[in-house]
Design a protein around this motif. Structure first.
Motif, PDB file in Angstrom:
ATOM      1  N   ASP A 144       0.811  -1.202   0.000  1.00  0.00           N
ATOM      2  CA  ASP A 144       0.000   0.000   0.000  1.00  0.00           C
ATOM      3  C   ASP A 144       0.844   1.251   0.000  1.00  0.00           C
ATOM      4  O   ASP A 144       0.549   2.225   0.669  1.00  0.00           O
ATOM      5  CB  ASP A 144      -0.993  -0.006   1.163  1.00  0.00           C
ATOM      6  CG  ASP A 144      -2.369   0.445   0.697  1.00  0.00           C
ATOM      7  OD1 ASP A 144      -3.000   1.209   1.419  1.00  0.00           O
ATOM      8  OD2 ASP A 144      -2.764   0.033  -0.392  1.00  0.00           O
ATOM      9  N   ALA A 198      -7.720   1.693   2.403  1.00  0.00           N
ATOM     10  CA  ALA A 198      -8.783   2.343   3.178  1.00  0.00           C
ATOM     11  C   ALA A 198     -10.085   2.373   2.380  1.00  0.00           C
ATOM     12  O   ALA A 198     -11.171   2.144   2.932  1.00  0.00           O
ATOM     13  CB  ALA A 198      -8.359   3.749   3.575  1.00  0.00           C
ATOM     14  N   ASP A 202       0.817   0.683   4.674  1.00  0.00           N
ATOM     15  CA  ASP A 202       1.502   1.948   4.953  1.00  0.00           C
ATOM     16  C   ASP A 202       1.193   2.413   6.367  1.00  0.00           C
ATOM     17  O   ASP A 202       0.044   2.501   6.779  1.00  0.00           O
ATOM     18  CB  ASP A 202       1.116   3.007   3.921  1.00  0.00           C
ATOM     19  CG  ASP A 202      -0.383   3.235   3.851  1.00  0.00           C
ATOM     20  OD1 ASP A 202      -1.124   2.242   3.755  1.00  0.00           O
ATOM     21  OD2 ASP A 202      -0.812   4.398   3.904  1.00  0.00           O
ATOM     22  N   ASN A 248      -1.273   5.271   7.806  1.00  0.00           N
ATOM     23  CA  ASN A 248      -2.705   4.966   7.790  1.00  0.00           C
ATOM     24  C   ASN A 248      -3.104   3.895   8.794  1.00  0.00           C
ATOM     25  O   ASN A 248      -4.257   3.440   8.775  1.00  0.00           O
ATOM     26  CB  ASN A 248      -3.139   4.539   6.387  1.00  0.00           C
ATOM     27  CG  ASN A 248      -3.486   5.725   5.502  1.00  0.00           C
ATOM     28  OD1 ASN A 248      -4.052   6.700   5.962  1.00  0.00           O
ATOM     29  ND2 ASN A 248      -3.113   5.627   4.238  1.00  0.00           N
ATOM     30  N   ALA A 276      -6.470   4.508  10.509  1.00  0.00           N
ATOM     31  CA  ALA A 276      -7.625   4.284   9.627  1.00  0.00           C
ATOM     32  C   ALA A 276      -7.879   2.795   9.447  1.00  0.00           C
ATOM     33  O   ALA A 276      -9.039   2.343   9.416  1.00  0.00           O
ATOM     34  CB  ALA A 276      -7.396   4.954   8.275  1.00  0.00           C
ATOM     35  N   TYR A 277      -6.806   2.021   9.338  1.00  0.00           N
ATOM     36  CA  TYR A 277      -6.970   0.574   9.161  1.00  0.00           C
ATOM     37  C   TYR A 277      -7.533  -0.064  10.434  1.00  0.00           C
ATOM     38  O   TYR A 277      -8.339  -0.989  10.365  1.00  0.00           O
ATOM     39  CB  TYR A 277      -5.645  -0.064   8.779  1.00  0.00           C
ATOM     40  CG  TYR A 277      -5.072   0.456   7.480  1.00  0.00           C
ATOM     41  CD1 TYR A 277      -5.903   0.914   6.459  1.00  0.00           C
ATOM     42  CD2 TYR A 277      -3.699   0.498   7.271  1.00  0.00           C
ATOM     43  CE1 TYR A 277      -5.383   1.401   5.267  1.00  0.00           C
ATOM     44  CE2 TYR A 277      -3.169   0.973   6.082  1.00  0.00           C
ATOM     45  CZ  TYR A 277      -4.014   1.419   5.084  1.00  0.00           C
ATOM     46  OH  TYR A 277      -3.494   1.894   3.902  1.00  0.00           O
ATOM     47  N   GLY A 315       2.278   7.334  12.808  1.00  0.00           N
ATOM     48  CA  GLY A 315       1.154   6.453  12.548  1.00  0.00           C
ATOM     49  C   GLY A 315       1.092   5.310  13.534  1.00  0.00           C
ATOM     50  O   GLY A 315       0.012   4.912  13.988  1.00  0.00           O
TER      51      GLY A 315
END
Length: 234
Positions: A3, A132, A154, A157, A160-161, A198
């Motif tokens: 990603d 995402a 990545d 993110n 978000a994951y 992150g």
């Protein structure tokens, strides 16, 4: 891992010879990669992130976690050449299903060939595109809940994951996040590296989440100094 994480700095994979030797010893003693796994691991050199796949003993560890959890539906963020995906699919078994999310079409083509060679293609669904967005479509489509989630994409993110993983799982599900130590940089609150930030943000979110029990541990080996977070939904 995939990603489109920024190019991995060389230090991530720098490791003393002794670390390599220990990994080789345990891999030879316990893991026994077959030809399909060896080919999949080597094919990672042709992806957008060469040599970023998990080590053989780590792949076996992921498979053991899936087996211990009794997981039959597995979601993976970041396919790359599909090395870890094969471990996950084999552990999920003949009645299992892995959904894996990969950004790059070229990586996906390599992974698909590896799945066929490993005899697990019929148990894997690969979705190509930003992870995402792909996860959001799974949520909107009402995908059946997953029992196990492996997040190895990545790092900026990661939060978000995690949010998507929580939408796509239920009580008892296991969530594993890879590459969280960052050669020790995870402890640097002032780091300007978005990958470090992150990881730190996802650590804070897991620690504060009322439905998650978690731990993390450091690893050393052929992939250098890194580690995993393992969380379980109550």
């Amino acid at each position: 891992m995939s990603d489109s994480e920024p190019s991995a700095p060389a230090y991530r994979y720098a490791a003393p010879d002794e670390w390599h030797e220990v990994d080789r010893y345990f891999t030879q003693s316990f893991v026994g990669e077959d030809d399909a796994l060896i080919a999949a691991r080597r094919s990672g050199a042709a992806t957008t992130m060469p040599h970023a796949e998990v080590a053989a003993n780590q792949g076996a560890f992921l498979g053991q976690l899936v087996t211990i959890a009794g997981a039959k539906r597995v979601l993976e963020f970041g396919t790359l050449a599909g090395y870890s995906t094969i471990w996950l699919a084999r552990a999920a078994g003949e009645d299992g299903r892995v959904v894996t999310l990969e950004l790059e079409p070229d990586n996906a083509s390599i992974a698909e060939a590896n799945f066929r060679a490993a005899g697990v293609a019929e148990h894997i669904t690969m979705i190509v595109g930003p992870a995402a967005e792909s996860a959001a479509r799974l949520i909107s489509d009402g995908a059946e809940p997953f029992d196990f989630v492996f997040i190895d994409a990545d790092k900026p993110n990661n939060p978000a994951y995690l949010t998507a993983a929580l939408e796509l799982t239920r009580s008892g599900a296991v969530i594993v996040i890879d590459n969280v130590v960052r050669n020790g940089a995870v402890t640097d609150a002032d780091s300007t590296d978005p990958r470090v930030q992150g990881v730190r943000k996802v650590v804070d979110e897991i620690a504060a989440h009322p439905e998650l029990d978690a731990t993390a541990f450091q690893t050393v080996g052929e992939k250098g100094w890194d580690g995993l977070i393992i969380a379980r939904r109550r």
